[in-house]
Design a protein around this motif. Structure first.
Motif, PDB file in Angstrom:
ATOM      1  N   GLN A 112       0.351  12.663   3.753  1.00  0.00           N
ATOM      2  CA  GLN A 112       0.570  11.868   2.549  1.00  0.00           C
ATOM      3  C   GLN A 112       2.054  11.836   2.163  1.00  0.00           C
ATOM      4  N   ALA A 165       2.212   1.795  -3.400  1.00  0.00           N
ATOM      5  CA  ALA A 165       1.189   2.299  -4.321  1.00  0.00           C
ATOM      6  C   ALA A 165       0.885   3.772  -4.058  1.00  0.00           C
ATOM      7  N   GLU A 166       0.948   4.160  -2.769  1.00  0.00           N
ATOM      8  CA  GLU A 166       0.625   5.534  -2.397  1.00  0.00           C
ATOM      9  C   GLU A 166       1.827   6.465  -2.490  1.00  0.00           C
ATOM     10  N   ARG A 167       3.000   5.899  -2.709  1.00  0.00           N
ATOM     11  CA  ARG A 167       4.225   6.696  -2.692  1.00  0.00           C
ATOM     12  C   ARG A 167       4.184   7.831  -3.708  1.00  0.00           C
ATOM     13  N   VAL A 168       4.503   9.016  -3.228  1.00  0.00           N
ATOM     14  CA  VAL A 168       4.535  10.194  -4.087  1.00  0.00           C
ATOM     15  C   VAL A 168       5.822  10.190  -4.904  1.00  0.00           C
ATOM     16  N   ALA A 203      -1.579  16.767  -2.163  1.00  0.00           N
ATOM     17  CA  ALA A 203      -2.596  16.214  -1.282  1.00  0.00           C
ATOM     18  C   ALA A 203      -3.054  17.263  -0.279  1.00  0.00           C
ATOM     19  N   ARG A 236       0.830  -1.202   0.000  1.00  0.00           N
ATOM     20  CA  ARG A 236       0.000   0.000   0.000  1.00  0.00           C
ATOM     21  C   ARG A 236       0.864   1.251   0.000  1.00  0.00           C
ATOM     22  N   ARG A 237       1.934   1.226   0.794  1.00  0.00           N
ATOM     23  CA  ARG A 237       2.833   2.381   0.850  1.00  0.00           C
ATOM     24  C   ARG A 237       3.493   2.622  -0.500  1.00  0.00           C
ATOM     25  N   LYS A 283       3.317   5.376   9.425  1.00  0.00           N
ATOM     26  CA  LYS A 283       1.998   5.850   9.859  1.00  0.00           C
ATOM     27  C   LYS A 283       1.571   5.251  11.190  1.00  0.00           C
TER      28      LYS A 283
END
Length: 321
Positions: free
Chosen positions: A116, A53-56, A111, A50-51, A122
């Motif tokens: 984010q 996929a969410e990585r900026v 964001a 998930r991290r 987290k």
């Protein structure tokens, strides 16, 4: 010969039966523990995926020396005020010191929630028992706030420069003052000052963020962050007319190393993990202090509860008009 084989076969069969019995016994007594380990492993894999996929992702915005003014004008025209604030914070700069930039990292998405972009984990299971916790990382020039093991806020910081480094290790929030005067220079006004080492005069507060460690041992913050933390953190509790410490405030850990030259966030376009502090990193920093932190937390809670009970009794006794 047959007799020997028969004996060997019987022994092998007995061994096989015993192995099955042992395996059956293990499976009967350890499924809950094994399931827990598997679940934890699966959760870590899911969190990692998930991290990822969410990585900026980041790109560079460069400021040529001979065209710096025009490049800054283009930067301000391209990005809104809130986007500029985000970019500068990610580059450990405040608006006043934006002129110092020779290059900036720019996120591929903006964001609403600054979490984010967090380089900190987290969640932190080892912190679940701790109501409030503050971390300051020398290596990545940033702070992180946790409540019950969950990250609630993070942001940029400028800590003690090489000649006047910030003390590292565990400290606790003491007293606070909306506007304090620096002991190093009476012209320096420190807004939203929160002391964490009374004898050394170290505290976090608002002051210039130039993109590198530049303070005289204090922990500089953006004004919005300093003001927010001013209301969030707990002060110490004094007794005997303010002469004796009865309980300590919110725990604070300053950790990590800095060469006072590197800016690890500038590596993010080529290395998405260059700026990250892992859960294992924080555990190594935090866990050795856990017994002391929990002891001080319980002491402070007990005193505050007694104070609330006494205040309630006093209010009940006072006759109403």
């Amino acid at each position: 010969m047959k007799e020997v084989l028969g004996k060997q076969g019987t022994a092998l069969l007995a061994g096989f039966v015993m192995m099955n019995l042992i395996n059956c016994t293990k499976s009967d007594t350890m499924p809950a523990r094994e399931n827990q380990v598997v679940k934890q492993h699966d959760r870590k894999i899911e969190d990692s995926l998930r991290r990822e996929a969410e990585r900026v992702k980041y790109t560079y915005f460069l400021f040529p020396k001979n065209k710096k003014d025009s490049a800054m004008a283009a930067f301000k025209e391209k990005f809104s005020d809130s986007e500029q604030y985000t970019v500068l914070a990610l580059n450990r700069l405040d608006k006043k010191n934006s002129w110092r930039a020779d290059s900036l990292i720019i996120p591929d998405k903006f964001a609403d929630d600054f979490l984010q972009y967090s380089p900190f984990p987290k969640t932190l299971d080892s912190l679940k028992q701790v109501d409030k916790m503050v971390f300051f990382s020398y290596a990545i020039h940033a702070y992180a706030l946790y409540e019950g093991g969950s990250l609630i806020k993070w942001g940029p910081s400028s800590m003690g420069k090489k000649d006047t480094p910030t003390k590292k290790g565990l400290m606790f929030a003491n007293w606070k003052k909306e506007e304090a005067i620096s002991t190093s220079n009476s012209e320096w006004i420190l807004r939203w000052n929160f002391n964490i080492h009374n004898t050394l005069g170290i505290g976090w507060h608002q002051y210039d963020l130039p993109g590198h460690h530049a303070s005289h041992s204090c922990l500089r913050l953006l004004e919005e962050d300093a003001k927010w933390m001013y209301s969030w953190a707990d002060t110490w509790i004094l007794k005997d007319g303010g002469q004796t410490l009865a309980a300590k405030g919110t725990p604070v850990i300053v950790f990590g190393e800095s060469d006072f030259k590197s800016r690890p966030w500038l590596k993010l376009p080529s290395d998405p993990a260059a700026n990250e502090i892992s859960e294992a990193d924080l555990n190594r920093v935090f866990v050795p202090y856990l017994p002391e932190i929990l002891k001080e937390q319980q002491n402070a809670k007990s005193l505050r509860n007694k104070s609330l009970s006494a205040a309630k009794k006093e209010a009940d006794i006072i006759p109403r008009a």
